[in-house]
Structures are given as structure tokens and as C-alpha cells.
Design a protein around this motif. Structure first.
Motif, mmCIF file in Angstrom:
data_model
loop_
_atom_site.group_PDB
_atom_site.id
_atom_site.type_symbol
_atom_site.label_atom_id
_atom_site.label_comp_id
_atom_site.label_asym_id
_atom_site.label_seq_id
_atom_site.Cartn_x
_atom_site.Cartn_y
_atom_site.Cartn_z
ATOM 1 N N LEU A 116 -23.125 13.314 11.158
ATOM 2 C CA LEU A 116 -22.002 12.879 11.700
ATOM 3 C C LEU A 116 -22.262 12.598 13.263
ATOM 4 C CD1 LEU A 116 -18.565 14.135 11.075
ATOM 5 C CD2 LEU A 116 -19.447 14.431 13.241
ATOM 6 N N VAL A 117 -21.529 11.895 14.147
ATOM 7 C CA VAL A 117 -21.451 11.841 15.387
ATOM 8 C C VAL A 117 -20.125 12.054 15.818
ATOM 9 C CG1 VAL A 117 -23.571 10.596 15.661
ATOM 10 C CG2 VAL A 117 -21.362 9.280 15.105
ATOM 11 N N TYR A 118 -20.142 12.668 16.888
ATOM 12 C CA TYR A 118 -18.934 13.117 17.866
ATOM 13 C C TYR A 118 -18.755 11.741 18.818
ATOM 14 C CZ TYR A 118 -18.987 17.708 16.079
ATOM 15 O OH TYR A 118 -18.700 18.782 15.444
ATOM 16 N N VAL A 119 -17.707 11.289 18.912
ATOM 17 C CA VAL A 119 -17.388 10.108 19.875
ATOM 18 C C VAL A 119 -16.299 10.466 20.654
ATOM 19 C CG1 VAL A 119 -18.186 8.275 18.242
ATOM 20 C CG2 VAL A 119 -15.953 8.970 18.036
ATOM 21 N N GLN A 120 -16.188 9.524 21.735
ATOM 22 C CA GLN A 120 -15.185 9.777 22.792
ATOM 23 C C GLN A 120 -13.735 9.335 22.019
ATOM 24 O OE1 GLN A 120 -15.059 11.042 25.770
ATOM 25 N NE2 GLN A 120 -17.137 10.763 26.568
ATOM 26 N N GLN A 121 -12.868 10.020 22.503
ATOM 27 C CA GLN A 121 -11.298 10.062 21.804
ATOM 28 C C GLN A 121 -11.033 8.539 22.089
ATOM 29 O OE1 GLN A 121 -8.224 10.948 19.918
ATOM 30 N NE2 GLN A 121 -9.163 12.860 20.975
ATOM 31 N N GLN A 122 -11.070 7.911 23.185
ATOM 32 C CA GLN A 122 -10.571 6.425 23.591
ATOM 33 C C GLN A 122 -11.541 5.428 23.362
ATOM 34 O OE1 GLN A 122 -7.465 6.142 24.305
ATOM 35 N NE2 GLN A 122 -7.069 8.395 24.123
ATOM 36 N N ASN A 123 -12.878 5.611 23.542
ATOM 37 C CA ASN A 123 -13.849 4.879 23.024
ATOM 38 C C ASN A 123 -14.826 5.168 22.182
ATOM 39 O OD1 ASN A 123 -15.981 2.912 23.180
ATOM 40 N ND2 ASN A 123 -16.855 3.616 25.395
ATOM 41 N N THR A 124 -14.365 5.116 20.967
ATOM 42 C CA THR A 124 -15.316 5.293 19.818
ATOM 43 C C THR A 124 -16.514 4.887 19.681
ATOM 44 O OG1 THR A 124 -14.231 3.652 18.304
ATOM 45 C CG2 THR A 124 -12.927 5.736 18.533
ATOM 46 N N GLN A 125 -16.942 3.942 20.523
ATOM 47 C CA GLN A 125 -18.498 3.306 20.401
ATOM 48 C C GLN A 125 -19.466 4.355 21.433
ATOM 49 O OE1 GLN A 125 -19.077 0.927 18.641
ATOM 50 N NE2 GLN A 125 -16.984 0.983 17.757
ATOM 51 N N GLN A 126 -18.713 5.259 21.827
ATOM 52 C CA GLN A 126 -19.334 6.130 22.946
ATOM 53 C C GLN A 126 -19.643 7.364 22.401
ATOM 54 O OE1 GLN A 126 -20.597 5.642 26.177
ATOM 55 N NE2 GLN A 126 -21.560 7.232 25.749
ATOM 56 N N ILE A 127 -20.992 7.745 21.908
ATOM 57 C CA ILE A 127 -21.421 8.833 21.120
ATOM 58 C C ILE A 127 -21.444 9.910 22.086
ATOM 59 C CG2 ILE A 127 -23.266 10.006 19.794
ATOM 60 C CD1 ILE A 127 -23.686 6.989 18.350
ATOM 61 N N VAL A 128 -21.010 11.230 21.890
ATOM 62 C CA VAL A 128 -21.176 12.311 22.604
ATOM 63 C C VAL A 128 -22.374 13.107 22.202
ATOM 64 C CG1 VAL A 128 -19.870 14.307 23.577
ATOM 65 C CG2 VAL A 128 -18.529 12.189 23.241
ATOM 66 N N ARG A 129 -22.234 13.507 20.965
ATOM 67 C CA ARG A 129 -23.323 14.167 20.245
ATOM 68 C C ARG A 129 -23.628 13.907 18.802
ATOM 69 N NH1 ARG A 129 -22.616 19.434 18.034
ATOM 70 N NH2 ARG A 129 -20.417 20.088 18.022
#
Length: 224
Positions: A116-129
Motif C-alpha cells: 500500500l502507499v500513503y498519498v496526500q489528501q488533496q493530491n493523490t498522485q503524490q506518494i508520501v510513503r
């Protein structure tokens, strides 16, 4: 094989379209999409209505919490394979369900999970970890390991044998359920080494990870 995907939501009009769109884009044709809404007042069900081609069944009524809602979905599900994709989560690619089904062909009466990847709330293309789960064992559970719940799918036989979510664990019933399936009942698991789901930061699943860890001793006492 039909795959039942249960989406639990409450006042999720800002995010549920992404969830349902990710189901719409799947290249696997035999999907039963079930939406269980807790009586939203923000237009969530109006949004769901826009995905009538995707959503097979839906209900909107008060519930006793997220796991009670998930249990309603499990009762409604008729698929050979069953999983949960909450309204803060999305399938990572159009091939996610196909990959899950391929794993079940290897282990028809087992369970399947992936990464699984965590993504930004508003930008779901931006992977956080990344949450790279790896192959699990019973021993790992007792050191706090668990698969990412949004990637966790079980066969109909496993659901019938292991039952539904235990409402005695209001913030960690998903962890207890996976513990029960993989440890108590010894169900064979197949790990898919692929990112199967995107999870928005700030969603219910993300917020409750620390709560699950705090509940660990209580869960292992009852569920192990």
C-alpha cells in the motif's frame, strides 16, 4: 470468480468518487461493489448515484460504527472473494483486482494481501510513503506486524469459517480479524508484491494505526 468490494462511508462526498472511479477502471469484469453509508448528510449518496454502473448494492442508514458497517457489507456480499475498500482509499492501478484474483487461483480457499502507499489528501498522485508488508508469519503478528487491511481479501470459505469483525475492538477490529484468520485459523496467505491500494493521509484507516498498536495486548489476549 466474483469479487465483492465493500466501501464503508460517512459524509464522504469529497473522496468517494475517487474510490468508485478506481473500481470502475478495473480491468477485471466480475466485481460486486457494495456501498454501506452511515446516514450521510453531505450528499455522499448523491455522489454514489452517479456511479450506478459501478455500485451493485447500497444502503444508507445509521450504524454502530465502522466495523458494524463493514459487517453489514459482509452480510450483503455474494462474491467468491471479499475485501474492504473504504472511501478514503483507491485501487492503485486498473490491474489491482486482476492481481488479487490471480493470487486466489494459486490459493483458492485462503487470503491475499499486498502493499500500500500513503498519498496526500488533496493530491493523490503524490506518494508520501510506502507500506511494504512482505511475507507474513504467525510469529510476526505477535511483534505488531500486520498486512495493510485495505489490501486484505478473503475467500468465501474463509469468511464462512472465521466470521465477521468483532465489535469488542472498536478501533482495531480489522487487525483482530486478520490475526484471527491468519493465526488462530491458520489460513494460508498469498502475498502479492505489488502496490494494490492508495490510502489518503488523514483517513480513518490511517488515523487508527496507532490505536491498533495500543490495543495490541487486548487483541492478542482475545483473538490469538
Amino acid at each position: 470468480m466474483t469479487v465483492s468490494i465493500i466501501t464503508v462511508c460517512y459524509n464522504s462526498s469529497q473522496t468517494i468518487a475517487d474510490t468508485l472511479q478506481s473500481i470502475r477502471q478495473q480491468d477485471y469484469p466480475h466485481i460486486e461493489s457494495i456501498v454501506v453509508d452511515g446516514g450521510s448528510t453531505d450528499g455522499t449518496m448523491n455522489m454514489v448515484a452517479q456511479y450506478a454502473d459501478v455500485v451493485t448494492k447500497s444502503v444508507s442508514e445509521p450504524d454502530k460504527g465502522i466495523y458494524d458497517a463493514m459487517n453489514k457489507g459482509l452480510t450483503m456480499a455474494t462474491g467468491d472473494i471479499i475485501g474492504i475498500l473504504n472511501s478514503d482509499d483507491m485501487m492503485a492501478s486498473p490491474h489491482s483486482i486482476s492481481q488479487i484474483v490471480a493470487a486466489f487461483r494459486e490459493q483458492p480457499n485462503g487470503c491475499v494481501y499486498g502493499d500500500l502507499v500513503y498519498v496526500q489528501q488533496q493530491n493523490t498522485q503524490q506518494i508520501v510513503r510506502y507500506w511494504k508488508s512482505g511475507k507474513g508469519t504467525a510469529r510476526k503478528f505477535y511483534f505488531g506486524w500486520m498486512p495493510p487491511h485495505p489490501t486484505f481479501y478473503v475467500s468465501r470459505q474463509v469468511l464462512n469459517t472465521c466470521g465477521q469483525y468483532d465489535l469488542r475492538f472498536p478501533v482495531a477490529a480489522d487487525y483482530e480479524y486478520m490475526l484471527r484468520v491468519m493465526v488462530k485459523h491458520g489460513v494460508k496467505a498469498v502475498y502479492v508484491p505489488e502496490v494494490l491500494v492508495k490510502m489518503r493521509l488523514g483517513g480513518y484507516s490511517n488515523q487508527s494505526v496507532n490505536s491498533r498498536k495500543r490495543s495490541f495486548s487486548k487483541i492478542t489476549k482475545h483473538g490469538g
